[in-house]
Design a protein around this motif. Sequence first.
Motif, short mmCIF file in Angstrom:
data_model
loop_
_atom_site.label_atom_id
_atom_site.label_comp_id
_atom_site.label_asym_id
_atom_site.label_seq_id
_atom_site.Cartn_x
_atom_site.Cartn_y
_atom_site.Cartn_z
N THR A 122 -6.22 3.18 -7.88
CA THR A 122 -6.64 3.43 -6.50
C THR A 122 -5.64 2.80 -5.55
N PRO A 123 -5.12 3.54 -4.59
CA PRO A 123 -4.15 2.96 -3.65
C PRO A 123 -4.79 1.85 -2.81
N PRO A 124 -4.02 0.85 -2.47
CA PRO A 124 -4.52 -0.23 -1.61
C PRO A 124 -4.93 0.32 -0.24
N GLY A 125 -5.87 -0.37 0.37
CA GLY A 125 -6.24 -0.04 1.74
C GLY A 125 -7.67 0.39 1.94
N ALA A 126 -8.21 1.11 0.98
CA ALA A 126 -9.60 1.56 1.13
C ALA A 126 -10.55 0.38 0.98
N GLU A 127 -11.63 0.42 1.77
CA GLU A 127 -12.62 -0.64 1.69
C GLU A 127 -13.16 -0.77 0.27
N TRP A 128 -13.26 -1.98 -0.22
CA TRP A 128 -13.73 -2.34 -1.55
C TRP A 128 -12.79 -1.92 -2.67
N SER A 129 -11.62 -1.41 -2.36
CA SER A 129 -10.71 -0.96 -3.42
C SER A 129 -10.22 -2.13 -4.28
N GLY A 130 -10.04 -3.30 -3.68
CA GLY A 130 -9.60 -4.46 -4.45
C GLY A 130 -10.62 -4.85 -5.51
N ARG A 131 -11.87 -4.83 -5.14
CA ARG A 131 -12.93 -5.19 -6.08
C ARG A 131 -13.04 -4.13 -7.18
N ALA A 132 -12.87 -2.87 -6.81
CA ALA A 132 -12.93 -1.80 -7.80
C ALA A 132 -11.78 -1.93 -8.80
N CYS A 173 -6.35 -10.68 -5.91
CA CYS A 173 -6.22 -9.59 -4.94
C CYS A 173 -7.53 -8.85 -4.69
N SER A 174 -8.57 -9.17 -5.42
CA SER A 174 -9.80 -8.38 -5.34
C SER A 174 -10.45 -8.38 -3.96
N ARG A 175 -10.28 -9.44 -3.19
CA ARG A 175 -10.87 -9.48 -1.85
C ARG A 175 -9.88 -9.05 -0.78
N LEU A 176 -8.70 -8.66 -1.21
CA LEU A 176 -7.64 -8.24 -0.28
C LEU A 176 -7.37 -6.75 -0.51
N ASP A 177 -8.22 -5.93 0.07
CA ASP A 177 -8.15 -4.49 -0.20
C ASP A 177 -6.77 -3.89 0.08
N ALA A 178 -6.04 -4.44 1.04
CA ALA A 178 -4.74 -3.89 1.40
C ALA A 178 -3.60 -4.40 0.52
N GLU A 179 -3.87 -5.37 -0.33
CA GLU A 179 -2.83 -5.95 -1.18
C GLU A 179 -2.71 -5.16 -2.47
N ASP A 180 -1.48 -4.80 -2.83
CA ASP A 180 -1.23 -4.07 -4.07
C ASP A 180 -0.96 -5.08 -5.18
N PRO A 181 -1.85 -5.18 -6.17
CA PRO A 181 -1.65 -6.16 -7.23
C PRO A 181 -0.36 -5.92 -8.02
N VAL A 182 0.07 -4.67 -8.12
CA VAL A 182 1.30 -4.38 -8.84
C VAL A 182 2.50 -4.97 -8.10
N SER A 183 2.48 -4.91 -6.79
CA SER A 183 3.55 -5.54 -6.00
C SER A 183 3.57 -7.05 -6.22
N VAL A 184 2.39 -7.64 -6.28
CA VAL A 184 2.30 -9.08 -6.53
C VAL A 184 2.84 -9.39 -7.92
#
Length: 82
Positions: A14-24, A49-60
Amino acid sequence: MDEETRRNWEIITTPPGAEWSGRARYAAAMYFCQRGDMAPEVLEIYRICSRLDAEDPVSVLRRWKLGEAWIARLEAFRKGSG
């Protein structure tokens, strides 16, 4: 690939940015870690990153030079499903 695995691949990509996407993404990461497909240190990045919906874990992961094998699996899935 079974339906549950396919669904978790869709969720974890799921691309970063959508609400709750980090948790998903984190929930899907737990699925893959429990299966032995993901290293625990990679799961920890998804947790952070789970609470940071806009953060891309792959980038991290790339910035911290972690999870090369996992990133390769993600890229292979994206190429195969796109």
